[in-house]
Motif scaffolding. Sequence first.
Motif, PDB file in Angstrom:
ATOM      1  N   VAL A  51      50.340  28.942 121.562  1.00  0.00           N
ATOM      2  CA  VAL A  51      51.147  30.172 122.706  1.00  0.00           C
ATOM      3  C   VAL A  51      50.273  30.751 122.720  1.00  0.00           C
ATOM      4  O   VAL A  51      50.148  31.508 124.073  1.00  0.00           O
ATOM      5  CB  VAL A  51      52.805  30.037 121.432  1.00  0.00           C
ATOM      6  N   ALA A  52      49.936  32.004 121.951  1.00  0.00           N
ATOM      7  CA  ALA A  52      49.221  33.404 122.241  1.00  0.00           C
ATOM      8  C   ALA A  52      48.043  32.754 123.410  1.00  0.00           C
ATOM      9  O   ALA A  52      47.829  33.089 124.746  1.00  0.00           O
ATOM     10  CB  ALA A  52      48.639  34.175 121.009  1.00  0.00           C
ATOM     11  N   GLY A  53      47.542  31.524 123.486  1.00  0.00           N
ATOM     12  CA  GLY A  53      46.264  31.422 123.741  1.00  0.00           C
ATOM     13  C   GLY A  53      46.355  30.718 125.276  1.00  0.00           C
ATOM     14  O   GLY A  53      45.994  31.065 126.124  1.00  0.00           O
ATOM     15  N   VAL A  54      47.112  30.135 125.149  1.00  0.00           N
ATOM     16  CA  VAL A  54      47.715  29.849 126.505  1.00  0.00           C
ATOM     17  C   VAL A  54      48.415  30.986 127.786  1.00  0.00           C
ATOM     18  O   VAL A  54      48.143  31.175 128.761  1.00  0.00           O
ATOM     19  CB  VAL A  54      49.052  28.431 126.163  1.00  0.00           C
ATOM     20  N   GLN A  55      49.024  32.219 126.434  1.00  0.00           N
ATOM     21  CA  GLN A  55      49.774  32.956 127.373  1.00  0.00           C
ATOM     22  C   GLN A  55      48.671  33.940 128.074  1.00  0.00           C
ATOM     23  O   GLN A  55      48.890  35.046 128.757  1.00  0.00           O
ATOM     24  CB  GLN A  55      50.270  33.807 127.018  1.00  0.00           C
ATOM     25  N   ILE A  56      47.592  33.858 127.215  1.00  0.00           N
ATOM     26  CA  ILE A  56      46.331  34.627 127.426  1.00  0.00           C
ATOM     27  C   ILE A  56      45.566  33.941 129.047  1.00  0.00           C
ATOM     28  O   ILE A  56      45.081  34.768 129.601  1.00  0.00           O
ATOM     29  CB  ILE A  56      45.383  35.249 126.206  1.00  0.00           C
ATOM     30  N   VAL A  57      45.563  32.940 128.457  1.00  0.00           N
ATOM     31  CA  VAL A  57      45.012  32.065 129.786  1.00  0.00           C
ATOM     32  C   VAL A  57      45.988  32.472 131.006  1.00  0.00           C
ATOM     33  O   VAL A  57      44.875  32.783 131.873  1.00  0.00           O
ATOM     34  CB  VAL A  57      44.825  30.277 129.420  1.00  0.00           C
ATOM     35  N   ASP A  58      47.239  32.172 130.753  1.00  0.00           N
ATOM     36  CA  ASP A  58      47.628  32.982 132.104  1.00  0.00           C
ATOM     37  C   ASP A  58      47.130  34.207 132.426  1.00  0.00           C
ATOM     38  O   ASP A  58      47.621  34.503 133.482  1.00  0.00           O
ATOM     39  CB  ASP A  58      49.422  32.375 131.751  1.00  0.00           C
ATOM     40  N   ALA A  87      58.557  25.106 124.902  1.00  0.00           N
ATOM     41  CA  ALA A  87      58.620  25.215 127.122  1.00  0.00           C
ATOM     42  C   ALA A  87      59.045  26.474 126.830  1.00  0.00           C
ATOM     43  O   ALA A  87      58.273  27.168 127.976  1.00  0.00           O
ATOM     44  CB  ALA A  87      59.964  24.029 127.505  1.00  0.00           C
ATOM     45  N   ASP A  88      59.356  27.019 126.212  1.00  0.00           N
ATOM     46  CA  ASP A  88      60.721  28.477 126.989  1.00  0.00           C
ATOM     47  C   ASP A  88      59.120  29.806 127.282  1.00  0.00           C
ATOM     48  O   ASP A  88      59.830  30.806 127.757  1.00  0.00           O
ATOM     49  CB  ASP A  88      61.815  28.709 126.854  1.00  0.00           C
ATOM     50  N   GLN A  89      58.427  29.679 126.098  1.00  0.00           N
ATOM     51  CA  GLN A  89      57.435  30.091 125.561  1.00  0.00           C
ATOM     52  C   GLN A  89      55.837  29.826 126.799  1.00  0.00           C
ATOM     53  O   GLN A  89      55.030  30.676 126.433  1.00  0.00           O
ATOM     54  CB  GLN A  89      56.716  30.520 124.516  1.00  0.00           C
ATOM     55  N   VAL A  90      56.293  28.868 127.438  1.00  0.00           N
ATOM     56  CA  VAL A  90      55.074  28.169 128.159  1.00  0.00           C
ATOM     57  C   VAL A  90      55.285  28.935 129.518  1.00  0.00           C
ATOM     58  O   VAL A  90      55.704  28.331 129.559  1.00  0.00           O
ATOM     59  CB  VAL A  90      54.895  26.562 128.325  1.00  0.00           C
ATOM     60  N   PRO A  91      54.139  29.514 129.610  1.00  0.00           N
ATOM     61  CA  PRO A  91      53.823  30.787 131.293  1.00  0.00           C
ATOM     62  C   PRO A  91      54.365  28.886 132.482  1.00  0.00           C
ATOM     63  O   PRO A  91      54.105  27.876 132.157  1.00  0.00           O
ATOM     64  CB  PRO A  91      52.639  30.734 131.504  1.00  0.00           C
ATOM     65  N   SER A  92      55.204  29.480 133.255  1.00  0.00           N
ATOM     66  CA  SER A  92      55.514  28.856 134.561  1.00  0.00           C
ATOM     67  C   SER A  92      53.963  28.258 135.307  1.00  0.00           C
ATOM     68  O   SER A  92      54.115  27.424 135.733  1.00  0.00           O
ATOM     69  CB  SER A  92      56.452  29.621 135.879  1.00  0.00           C
ATOM     70  N   SER A  93      53.267  28.772 135.190  1.00  0.00           N
ATOM     71  CA  SER A  93      51.929  28.293 135.443  1.00  0.00           C
ATOM     72  C   SER A  93      51.481  27.118 135.744  1.00  0.00           C
ATOM     73  O   SER A  93      50.534  26.144 135.898  1.00  0.00           O
ATOM     74  CB  SER A  93      50.832  28.989 135.687  1.00  0.00           C
ATOM     75  N   VAL A  94      51.478  26.602 133.809  1.00  0.00           N
ATOM     76  CA  VAL A  94      51.301  25.340 133.721  1.00  0.00           C
ATOM     77  C   VAL A  94      52.481  24.392 134.163  1.00  0.00           C
ATOM     78  O   VAL A  94      53.137  24.375 134.244  1.00  0.00           O
ATOM     79  CB  VAL A  94      52.082  25.267 132.203  1.00  0.00           C
TER      80      VAL A  94
END
Length: 161
Positions: A51-58, A87-94
């Motif tokens: 979760v943290a990794g995906v949020q950082i990429v965003d 899913a609620d923590q996945v950025p909308s850019s995904v």
Amino acid sequence: DSNAPYVRDAVHAATARGWTAVVMGARGLGNTEPVRDVVNLFNPCDLVDVVAGVQIVDQVSDEGTPIVLAGFSLGGITLCNLLSRFADQVPSSVCGAVSVSGGFRCDMLDWDRYEEVFQPVILPPILGQIFARYGDQIEALLGPEKTAAFLASQSYRELFN
């Protein structure tokens, strides 16, 4: 393993198309540095790092940049867990995801046949390797009785109950 040829080939193909590719390596697995204590071992059902990794990429991507996630093997299982449980923590850019794996969610760990046939073969050697490296820490965390139960576990259900 992020150095595996199929991962390097996928990164090369992505960058050849002008895309940015980010590879995550789970703590303590593959060619990552060994973790210092048992508490920090990677667990494919615990997705805090992912979760943290995906949020950082965003956060570091230009606004409006679409992000597509891909997971292979254990990464595919981890990706499906991420999208189904967090899913609620996945950025909308995904905007998309590709999972290439034989299993999809950690509930497969409860499948009767998997538990009865495969887990008794797979689990004891894994526990032995973990205990060889972190035995003193495990005993300090669990105490002698729970440590004995940990080492006697023949299934993930036994291990986590």
